[in-house]
Scaffold this active site. Structure first.
Site, PDB file in Angstrom:
ATOM      1  N   GLU A 127       0.819  -1.225   0.000  1.00  0.00           N
ATOM      2  CA  GLU A 127       0.000   0.000   0.000  1.00  0.00           C
ATOM      3  C   GLU A 127       0.851   1.273   0.000  1.00  0.00           C
ATOM      4  OE1 GLU A 127      -2.928  -0.226   3.123  1.00  0.00           O
ATOM      5  OE2 GLU A 127      -4.014  -1.851   2.136  1.00  0.00           O
ATOM      6  N   GLU A 168      -5.595  -8.515  -0.222  1.00  0.00           N
ATOM      7  CA  GLU A 168      -6.335  -8.090   0.980  1.00  0.00           C
ATOM      8  C   GLU A 168      -7.782  -7.890   0.569  1.00  0.00           C
ATOM      9  OE1 GLU A 168      -5.068  -4.991   3.645  1.00  0.00           O
ATOM     10  OE2 GLU A 168      -2.937  -5.382   3.252  1.00  0.00           O
TER      11      GLU A 168
END
Length: 507
Positions: free
Chosen positions: A177, A296
């Site tokens: 991320e 995720e």
């Protein structure tokens, strides 16, 4: 047909092939966050723990899920993690301030301990490298430590630490991320793309057999999506095999019809990233197809609404412990169905996470381990969703929700396992009030009969499981028939269904 029943049809044929299902879409995720490790998989002194401190009851539940790959050690955690802190004699390891979640990391569990645990539960590991505070050097050294046979500094250090044979980790994430302002060492798209490319290049020189995952956007709601994918892949396309996708959904507005339609947003997300990958492929005149790693995904909002304050700088505090209800399980089922319908591009997916932290498995300190509602759709697809994904031809009534139009009440995916001679129909009835009279044309599967029809249903959409009581659990549906090439059944309102056919007989 009563007024409380709708009709839907489904056509299934062997020739409607999407792709072989990569078993790694049933992966999961363990991060050094909350009680995922300390108090989750690892609790020395627990009555079921082994000599290394890992809970046996948790291992049994993970084995039951048949998890093929587990992402580790983060997550946000990895962007501040020095992997060297987690190897060598445990008594010599440093305790560190863990900045992503503001806890203390004691480093009692590190690379070798986790690799041994993963082997015991039958899982491969998707290892993430730190591209927040670190970069090329740390990543290539970790890879050498893990995968090189011996005769070099880092591989011999592993052997000195008691691990003679290399771990042979195949899949590696290039950071986590990195577009997020919450991330330690956040990068611009160009900064990340350049660093990820150079890191991946060096890692492939150490071990050319590895697979690499380039960071995509932290979610489809990021203001830079999908430009982030286009810019970063322009740098990493030649060195990476996958691009990551992350997505969580919630029902803060208490609008269940809209909540259950969010898998349509997931479908749009997948299509957009796929299109972006193919644009870069065309731009580079490349013959390589970039695949998707949805590493995720989950429902996540219950714990965010909690007023509970966590004392900073403690070890393994209870963080992000969502208590999942029945409607959450329905959306999880639809998300898995969406992955199956995109099996041609989605090759890996990690339900985030596995134990205690937004997880299907929960534990009590010193007590029992138990299954949340979302455990069951995950279990069923992992067990019965292996083979070839077939494109279902669906005719279903539709509805309009707050954020979505033309939402089919019937959400379905089909998996054909030729080796086992089995066909599995996964189906969610999104209708909150009406059952569904479902007729499935399976004439292409001559000689197949009903093995079983599993249903997950509860009249209370907010019903939850606890350590004391499992309110939401699967049951055998009755009344389902397979005759003359057709399956007919009455699918309960708001339900998750697994209809298994094969050359066996009715159980």
């Amino acid at each position: 047909m009563s007024q409380d029943t709708i009709k839907a049809t489904l056509i299934v044929d062997k020739s409607f092939v999407i792709a072989e299902v990569d078993k790694r879409i049933y992966g999961s995720f363990i991060e050094h966050l909350g009680r995922a490790v300390y108090g989750g998989i690892y609790e020395p002194g627990h009555s079921t723990s082994d000599i290394h401190g890992f809970r046996g009851d948790v291992k049994s539940l993970v084995r039951e899920l048949n998890v093929p790959i587990i992402r580790y050690p983060g997550g946000n955690f990895v962007s501040g993690y020095n992997w060297e802190d987690g190897v060598g004699p445990v008594e010599d390891r440093a305790r560190r301030l863990e900045l992503a979640w503001r806890t203390i990391e004691p480093n009692e569990v590190g690379t070798n301990e986790f690799m041994n645990w993963a082997k015991e539960v039958g899982s491969e590991v998707m290892m993430a490298v730190n591209l927040g505070t670190r970069g090329v050097d740390a990543a290539r050294n970790l890879l050498e430590y893990c995968n090189h046979p011996g005769g070099t500094y880092w591989s011999d250090l592993r052997r000195k630490h008691g691990v003679e044979q290399p771990h042979q980790i195949k899949t590696w994430c290039l950071g986590n991320e990195m577009d997020g302002p919450w991330q330690i060492g956040q990068k611009t798209a160009v900064e990340y793309g350049r660093l990820a490319y150079e890191t991946g290049k060096a890692m492939r020189l150490v071990d050319p057999s590895i697979e690499l995952v380039s960071c995509g956007s932290s979610s489809s709601a990021m203001p830079t999506f999908p430009e982030w994918e286009a810019v970063t892949l322009d740098h990493t396309y030649d060195v990476a095999d996958f691009v990551s996708l992350h997505q969580y959904y919630g029902n803060r507005d208490k609008d269940t019809a809209n909540f259950l339609a969010r898998s349509m947003d997931l479908e749009h997300f997948i299509n957009t990233v796929t299109s972006t990958c193919d644009y870069i492929k065309a731009k580079k005149r490349s013959k390589k197809t970039m695949y998707l790693s949805f590493d995720e995904w989950n429902v996540w909002y219950h714990s965010n609404e909690s007023d509970t304050k966590i004392e900073p700088w403690t070890v393994g505090p209870p963080q992000l412990e969502d208590q999942y209800n029945f409607e959450d399980a329905l959306l999880i089922g639809s998300m898995l169905i969406t992955f199956l319908r995109h099996a041609d591009r989605v090759k890996m997916a990690c339900l985030a996470q596995l134990v205690n932290v937004i997880a299907p498995i929960m534990t009590e300190a010193g007590g029992t381990a138990w299954k949340q509602t979302i455990f069951y759709p995950y279990l069923h697809t992992s067990l019965y969703g292996r083979g070839v994904s077939l494109q279902p031809i669906v005719n279903s009534p539709k509805y309009d929700a707050q954020d979505y139009t033309d939402v089919p009440y019937l959400d379905s995916a089909i998996v054909y396992n030729e080796e086992a001679d089995e066909l599995t129909i996964f189906a969610v009835n999104r209708h909150l009030e009406a059952g569904m009279l479902l007729k499935c044309d399976v004439r292409g599967f001559e000689g197949y009969t009903l093995i079983e029809h599993i249903v997950l249903q509860h009249d209370d959409l907010l019903a939850v499981n606890t350590a004391q009581e499992e309110k939401v659990k699967p049951a055998k549906a009755t009344g389902t028939v397979c005759k003359d090439g057709f399956v007919e059944t009455l699918v309960s309102k708001a339900s998750w269904n697994v209809i298994r056919l094969g050359k066996g007989s009715l159980n």
